[in-house]
Design a protein around this motif. Sequence first.
Motif, PDB file in Angstrom:
ATOM      1  N   MET A  63      66.522  18.011  39.905  1.00 19.62           N
ATOM      2  CA  MET A  63      66.303  18.805  41.115  1.00 19.62           C
ATOM      3  C   MET A  63      67.561  18.802  41.981  1.00 19.62           C
ATOM      4  O   MET A  63      67.872  19.794  42.658  1.00 19.62           O
ATOM      5  CB  MET A  63      65.117  18.263  41.892  1.00 19.62           C
ATOM      6  CG  MET A  63      63.763  18.730  41.364  1.00 19.62           C
ATOM      7  SD  MET A  63      63.472  20.508  41.630  1.00 19.62           S
ATOM      8  CE  MET A  63      63.036  20.538  43.362  1.00 19.62           C
ATOM      9  N   ARG A  64      68.280  17.705  41.984  1.00 17.66           N
ATOM     10  CA  ARG A  64      69.510  17.638  42.755  1.00 17.66           C
ATOM     11  C   ARG A  64      70.530  18.652  42.247  1.00 17.66           C
ATOM     12  O   ARG A  64      71.208  19.332  43.033  1.00 17.66           O
ATOM     13  CB  ARG A  64      70.098  16.223  42.679  1.00 17.66           C
ATOM     14  CG  ARG A  64      71.377  16.011  43.471  1.00 17.66           C
ATOM     15  CD  ARG A  64      71.119  16.087  44.950  1.00 17.66           C
ATOM     16  NE  ARG A  64      72.341  15.876  45.723  1.00 17.66           N
ATOM     17  CZ  ARG A  64      72.422  16.047  47.042  1.00 17.66           C
ATOM     18  NH1 ARG A  64      71.352  16.407  47.727  1.00 17.66           N
ATOM     19  NH2 ARG A  64      73.560  15.847  47.673  1.00 17.66           N
ATOM     20  N   ASP A  65      70.620  18.789  40.909  1.00 12.34           N
ATOM     21  CA  ASP A  65      71.530  19.784  40.328  1.00 12.34           C
ATOM     22  C   ASP A  65      71.136  21.186  40.775  1.00 12.34           C
ATOM     23  O   ASP A  65      71.993  22.013  41.133  1.00 12.34           O
ATOM     24  CB  ASP A  65      71.499  19.709  38.805  1.00 12.34           C
ATOM     25  CG  ASP A  65      72.018  18.386  38.262  1.00 12.34           C
ATOM     26  OD1 ASP A  65      72.917  17.797  38.905  1.00 12.34           O
ATOM     27  OD2 ASP A  65      71.505  17.946  37.210  1.00 12.34           O
ATOM     28  N   CYS A  66      69.848  21.454  40.718  1.00 13.27           N
ATOM     29  CA  CYS A  66      69.353  22.784  41.083  1.00 13.27           C
ATOM     30  C   CYS A  66      69.595  23.060  42.565  1.00 13.27           C
ATOM     31  O   CYS A  66      69.981  24.163  42.960  1.00 13.27           O
ATOM     32  CB  CYS A  66      67.861  22.861  40.737  1.00 13.27           C
ATOM     33  SG  CYS A  66      67.271  24.519  40.354  1.00 13.27           S
ATOM     34  N   TYR A  67      69.385  22.043  43.385  1.00 15.70           N
ATOM     35  CA  TYR A  67      69.631  22.171  44.824  1.00 15.70           C
ATOM     36  C   TYR A  67      71.099  22.526  45.086  1.00 15.70           C
ATOM     37  O   TYR A  67      71.404  23.390  45.923  1.00 15.70           O
ATOM     38  CB  TYR A  67      69.258  20.874  45.528  1.00 15.70           C
ATOM     39  CG  TYR A  67      69.837  20.729  46.916  1.00 15.70           C
ATOM     40  CD1 TYR A  67      69.270  21.396  47.989  1.00 15.70           C
ATOM     41  CD2 TYR A  67      70.968  19.934  47.138  1.00 15.70           C
ATOM     42  CE1 TYR A  67      69.804  21.273  49.268  1.00 15.70           C
ATOM     43  CE2 TYR A  67      71.511  19.806  48.402  1.00 15.70           C
ATOM     44  CZ  TYR A  67      70.931  20.475  49.465  1.00 15.70           C
ATOM     45  OH  TYR A  67      71.462  20.364  50.717  1.00 15.70           O
ATOM     46  N   LYS A  68      72.007  21.866  44.380  1.00 11.56           N
ATOM     47  CA  LYS A  68      73.431  22.113  44.595  1.00 11.56           C
ATOM     48  C   LYS A  68      73.809  23.557  44.254  1.00 11.56           C
ATOM     49  O   LYS A  68      74.654  24.170  44.924  1.00 11.56           O
ATOM     50  CB  LYS A  68      74.264  21.145  43.769  1.00 11.56           C
ATOM     51  CG  LYS A  68      74.236  19.712  44.274  1.00 11.56           C
ATOM     52  CD  LYS A  68      75.106  18.815  43.403  1.00 11.56           C
ATOM     53  CE  LYS A  68      75.138  17.390  43.913  1.00 11.56           C
ATOM     54  NZ  LYS A  68      75.978  16.512  43.045  1.00 11.56           N
ATOM     55  N   VAL A  69      73.194  24.104  43.193  1.00 11.91           N
ATOM     56  CA  VAL A  69      73.458  25.505  42.843  1.00 11.91           C
ATOM     57  C   VAL A  69      73.027  26.410  43.976  1.00 11.91           C
ATOM     58  O   VAL A  69      73.759  27.319  44.402  1.00 11.91           O
ATOM     59  CB  VAL A  69      72.737  25.887  41.539  1.00 11.91           C
ATOM     60  CG1 VAL A  69      72.867  27.386  41.288  1.00 11.91           C
ATOM     61  CG2 VAL A  69      73.302  25.110  40.360  1.00 11.91           C
TER      62      VAL A  69
END
Length: 455
Positions: free
Chosen positions: A382-388
Amino acid sequence: MYAHSLKPRSRLLSPVFIFFFSLFVFFQLIRWCRPVPGATDRIFLEEESEESCRHHDGLSDVFVVFKTGATESLDQVPTHLATTLRCVPHYAIYSDYDEVIDGVHVQDALDEVRADLKDTHPDFEYYQRLQDGGRSAFSDEENAQWAATQSTIAGRDTPGWRLDKWKFLPAAEKALRQGAATGANWYVFYEGDSYIFWRNVLDWIANLDPAQPHYLGNPMIIGDVAFAHGGSGFVLSRTALEMVVVEYRRQNLEFYDAFTASHWAGDCVLGKALADAGVPLLYARPNLHGDHPTELGFLGSVSDPTSQDWCYNIASYHHMAPSDIVQMSMFERQWNKGNRTLLRHGDVFTNWVLPHITSRRDAWDNMSEDIVEYPEGTTITMRDCYKVCLGQPDCMQYSLSGQSTCRTSKMMRLGRRRSAVEGEETMASGWMTHRVNAFVEVMDEYCGQDGWVLP
């Protein structure tokens, strides 16, 4: 300025009552999954009856047509009697089964359909079993199978749904007959999973002449027929209804029976008959809306606010469960107590939806659609997706399916619960809450006074 806060008449109520009432409303709004309104809701709605109806002057000029079916009526009818029908003086409830529910006559819409059709067309096999044996004519297995059938773009493939298309034209004829006895100038048609905002509807039709052939609806098109979507609700003037009944019953009964038999959507059948009678459809979306308010999306940009549904007055929502209808009725009554302005989509988002938008929800689908491409086999968090999403200035929300599919969206929606199902990936959703809140604040300044679609 747009009014976003609910303003109950606190000077008339004790602080203790206000405190407990606020707690009550809060806990009702977070209980999304109750199948039917409970006893506490019913008591609240009954106590609020007289106050809530004072905003409904003009309903005596309207005949309301509520359509349901035997598989749903025991849940739907009591809910609507306590909410959308409570203040309505003249209405009829049409179904495929004649019965009394909570002291109100639910009429068989199909009793005057030609006997040869009912005896021979396969759509009526379910109807004949229902008339002969009532609900007990169907096994638990059949009922469970029909209840589990998923909706598609072409509806739900169940016997009750296939029968439903036959109700529209007979219901129109019955409504004209019953409404004429009340002197009705307007006819509002809606269904068991629709919610109607009567204060708004009355303000809308006050701009129109019922002596003209008005047909207001959320437009759908099948082939060359443009028609009003039944689940969104639609409005017919007295003149329009008279014209379509003449077209159907008095001139072309066998033609429309044959057309219905070969079709799958009853609202399209009615729309064709109206078009044949010379009644044009006014494309009235977004006033009459086919979405649930938690699934209605707003583009997170104010560069062209006139294209947003945000600023339009609401006449209806669709896909509303009984619990949603009760909660929306409670919300609407509080709004009407404290606000002179009519409810718009933006008000519902700000007051009814936004409180449920948080930075993250597990087991939730916020309906983000834009898939982010990663190398095959990449594990995503989810952190990766948030950063995008954070790196895209116009991204309002994101979601993660399993550990492999990240989606983002420029639209902001609350969406729906996505419980874990065997064979399906789990899903979590997140929102850029600072951007959502900034959008709401800016949109507050954009809405003018023209909230209705008019000819």
